[in-house]
Design an enzyme around this catalytic site. Structure first.
Site, PDB file in Angstrom:
ATOM      1  CD  GLU A 146      -1.007  -6.288   5.585  1.00 26.95           C
ATOM      2  OE1 GLU A 146      -0.676  -6.729   4.472  1.00 26.95           O
ATOM      3  OE2 GLU A 146      -1.183  -5.065   5.801  1.00 26.95           O
ATOM      4  CG  HIS A 157      -3.521  -3.857   3.421  1.00 23.48           C
ATOM      5  ND1 HIS A 157      -2.519  -3.319   4.186  1.00 23.48           N
ATOM      6  CD2 HIS A 157      -4.169  -2.811   2.843  1.00 23.48           C
ATOM      7  CE1 HIS A 157      -2.549  -1.997   4.098  1.00 23.48           C
ATOM      8  NE2 HIS A 157      -3.540  -1.661   3.285  1.00 23.48           N
ATOM      9  CB  CYS A 215      -0.970  -0.072   1.181  1.00 21.67           C
ATOM     10  SG  CYS A 215      -2.316   1.104   1.030  1.00 21.67           S
TER      11      CYS A 215
END
Ligand code: XMP
Length: 546
Positions: A192, A190, A85
Site C-alpha cells: 500500500e 507493504h 505483514c
C-alpha cells in the site's frame, strides 16, 4: 457494491490500504481486527457485498498476546484473504505455522525475488501471482525481482500447512506466501505504500484477479448515494453545520446544500478575531457561491480578546478559547431558534473514525468536535441520534475530489490546515489586538509570496508545502530605521512538508526566496524588525509553536 473489508490490527498504514483499494475503484471498509462476525454483523450494511478480506499490519508481535486476533469466521467463511505483514504472520500462527523475532529488524526498501512454482497453485493463486508482473504461463520459469517496502521485526520461520513460499526478500526471509488450494495469500512487505514497486498491481491482483470485484466506487456514485440517504434521513427537518472554513466543513456544507433544499441548511461560522487575513470574507463568499441561504456569521473577536487578556501560558490560552467557544456556540445556536429536533452535521472523516480506534460499528462515542472542543451540544445531539456525518466514509483525498465535483473552489480545497485556536497559538505569550494585526499582515504576505513563486517541481511553492505560516515571538530585537535605533518584533516563518501532520520535514527554500520574503515583510510591516526561519523537523519539534 463489491467491497473489500480491511481488518485493522493497528498499523499506521491501515487507512492507506483502504484508500488504495478505493483508488482501484472498489469500495473498502476498515473494521477493528477483532470484529466478531456474528449474525448481526453479517446482516449489516458493512458486510453486504464483501468479496474479500485484508488483514492489516500491526505494531504488535503475534506471539506476545497483545495483538488482536481475528474471529475464526475469517478463516471459515471461504472468502479470499490477503495478509499484510502482521496480517500474514497472524494467518500463519492461527493456522499452524511459526513466527519468531528477527535478529535484526527489516526496515525500508528491500529487493524481493518472486520464485516458487505457480503451477502448484489453484487458479486464484495464479491470478494473485499475476499481480507481481509475471504471466501465469511463464511464472515458474521467469522469476522477477522488484523493490518493496518493509517494516517488520518478526518473520515466518515455518509456513502454515498448505502454504507455498512464492517470494523471498534479499535477506533470505519469506516475503510472499500463497495457499495451494485456498484463496489465501500474504505478503511480508507493504504494497500500500507508494514507494513499493508493483504495490498497486499486487493489490489489484487480489481485488480483481482473486476476489473478482467489479468497480463500483467513484465520487459521482457516492454523491448520488449520499444524496438519497440524506434526504430520507432528514426529510424536512432543519440541519445545522458548524463551519470552520477548512476543507472538511466546507465540503460537508457543499454536500448538504447539494442534497437538501438550501433553506433547510443552517451554517454557523464564528469569527473569533483569531482568523487569518480576510478569512471571514472568503468563507462567506465560498458558502454563498455554493448556494447557502442561512449563513450565520458570528463576530465574537472582542469576547475572545477580552478573555485572553493577560494570559501567557499556552495551556491556559487554549482552555479559555475552548470554553468560550462552547459558550458562544450554545448561545448562538439557541438564538437561531431551531426546533429541538434539528440535526447537527459534522465534517468527520473516515480517518477520524479509524484513528480514534473505534472503527465502523463501534463509533458511538467518536466526536470530531468543532475546533477540538469536547462540546456538550454535540454530546446531546449524539445521544438523541441527531448527528449527521456525511463525510464519515471518505478519506481526505476523496473529500477534495468530492469538493471538486460539488463546485468548491480549487483554492479552498488546497488550503493549508489551520488550527482551531487560530492565531492565538501563533502569537507566543499574551495575545493582543495589535499583535493579531501584525501577525495577520505578515502571514498574508508570506502566504501570498508562496502562491506567486514556483518551486523546483514547477508547482507553486504553496502547493509544494504542506503547511506554512508565520509566528510572532514575544521578543523585540534592535534594528535601524534611517538614523534611529528601533525595537521590532521577531517573526518566525514555518514551512513544512508532511503526509499527514504526524511527522514533518522543513521545506528547503532556495535562499533567495527566503531573503526576498523577509525583506518584503520587514518593509511592509514596520512592527516586525527581524525575520527568522524555523529549521526544526517534527519530531522533536511540533508544527505549531504552542
Ligand atoms: P502539531 O503542532 O501538533 O500540529 O505538530 C499538527 C497539525 O495539527 C494542527 N493543530 C491543530 N489543529 N486544533 C486544530 O484544529 C489545535 O489545537 C491544533 N494544534 C495543532 C497543526 O496546525 C498541524 O496541522
Amino acid at each position: 457494491m463489491d467491497t473489500i473489508l480491511v481488518l485493522d490490527f493497528g498499523s499506521q498504514t491501515t487507512a492507506l490500504i483502504g484508500r488504495r483499494i478505493r483508488e482501484l475503484g472498489v469500495y473498502s471498509e476498515v473494521v477493528p481486527g477483532d470484529t466478531v462476525f456474528d449474525e448481526a454483523f453479517r446482516a449489516g450494511a458493512v458486510f453486504r457485498g464483501v468479496k474479500g478480506i485484508v488483514l492489516s499490519g500491526s505494531p504488535e508481535s503475534v506471539y506476545t498476546g497483545r495483538g488482536s486476533v481475528p474471529d475464526r469466521f475469517v478463516y471459515e467463511c471461504g472468502l479470499p484473504l490477503l495478509g499484510i505483514c502482521y496480517g500474514l504472520q497472524r494467518m500463519t500462527v492461527d493456522n499452524g505455522g511459526l513466527v519468531e523475532p528477527l535478529p535484526l529488524r527489516e526496515y525500508g526498501a528491500k529487493k524481493i525475488t518472486i520464485e516458487g512454482d505457480a503451477s502448484r497453485l489453484s487458479e486464484p493463486g495464479r491470478r494473485f501471482m499475476e499481480g507481481f508482473g509475471a504471466q501465469s504461463a511463464t511464472l515458474p520459469q521467469v522469476p522477477g525481482t522488484f523493490t518493496a517496502w518493509m517494516s517488520h521485526g518478526d518473520t515466518l520461520v515455518r509456513l502454515a500447512p498448505g502454504f507455498a513460499q512464492m517470494g523471498t526478500s534479499e535477506t533470505g526471509y519469506p516475503a510472499v506466501a500463497a495457499h495451494e488450494s485456498k484463496p489465501w495469500f500474504g505478503v511480508q512487505f507493504h504494497p500500500e505504500v507508494t514507494h513499493c514497486e508493483r504495490g498497486m498491481d499486487i493489490l489489484a491482483g487480489f481485488v480483481f484477479g482473486v476476489c473478482g470485484c467489479k468497480k463500483g466506487w467513484s465520487m459521482e456514485a457516492y454523491v448520488a448515494q449520499i444524496r438519497g440517504e440524506l434526504r430520507r434521513r432528514v426529510s424536512g427537518t432543519p440541519v445545522l453545520l458548524l463551519i470552520s472554513g477548512g476543507v472538511d466543513s466546507t465540503v460537508a456544507a457543499a454536500l448538504l446544500l447539494a442534497a437538501l433544499p438550501p433553506e433547510q441548511v443552517h451554517l454557523c461560522y464564528m469569527d473569533t478575531g483569531l482568523m487569518r487575513k480576510d478569512e471571514t470574507a472568503q468563507v462567506t463568499l465560498t458558502l454563498e457561491k455554493l448556494g447557502a441561504k442561512n449563513l450565520h456569521i458570528v463576530m465574537c473577536g472582542d469576547e475572545f480578546l477580552a478573555a485572553l487578556a493577560g494570559l501567557e501560558d499556552p495551556e491556559a490560552k487554549r482552555k479559555v478559547i475552548g470554553d468560550l467557544f462552547i459558550r458562544i456556540q450554545e448561545r448562538e445556536v439557541a438564538r437561531l431558534g431551531l426546533p429541538d429536533t434539528y440535526f447537527l452535521a459534522q465534517g468527520t472523516l473516515y480517518t477520524d473514525l479509524i484513528e480514534s480506534g473505534k472503527g465502523v460499528g463501534k463509533k458511538a462515542h467518536v466526536i470530531k468536535s468543532h475546533h477540538n472542543v469536547g462540546s456538550p451540544l454535540v454530546d446531546a445531539k449524539r445521544k438523541a441520534g441527531r448527528i449527521i456525518e456525511p463525510l464519515e466514509r471518505l478519506y481526505k483525498d476523496e473529500v477534495r475530489a468530492l469538493g471538486k465535483i460539488l463546485g468548491v473552489d480549487a483554492e479552498v480545497l488546497r488550503r493549508h490546515p489551520f488550527p482551531g485556536p487560530g492565531l492565538a497559538v501563533r502569537i507566543l505569550g499574551e495575545v493582543t489586538r495589535e499583535k493579531c494585526e501584525v501577525l495577520r499582515e505578515a502571514d498574508a504576505l508570506f502566504i501570498g509570496e508562496l502562491k506567486k513563486r514556483r518551486g523546483p517541481s514547477g508547482k507553486r511553492l504553496y502547493d509544494e508545502i504542506w503547511q506554512a505560516f508565520a509566528v510572532l515571538l514575544p521578543v523585540r530585537s534592535v534594528g535601524v530605521a534611517g538614523d534611529e535605533r528601533r525595537y521590532g518584533w521577531v517573526l518566525a516563518l514555518r514551512a513544512i512538508t508532511s503526509a499527514d501532520g504526524m511527522t514533518a520535514d522543513v521545506y528547503p527554500f532556495a535562499p533567495r526566496d527566503l531573503l526576498e520574503i523577509s525583506t518584503l515583510i520587514t518593509n511592509a510591516v514596520p512592527a516586525v524588525g527581524r525575520v527568522v526561519y524555523d529549521v526544526s523537523s517534527k519530531p522533536p519539534a511540533t508544527i505549531e509553536w504552542e
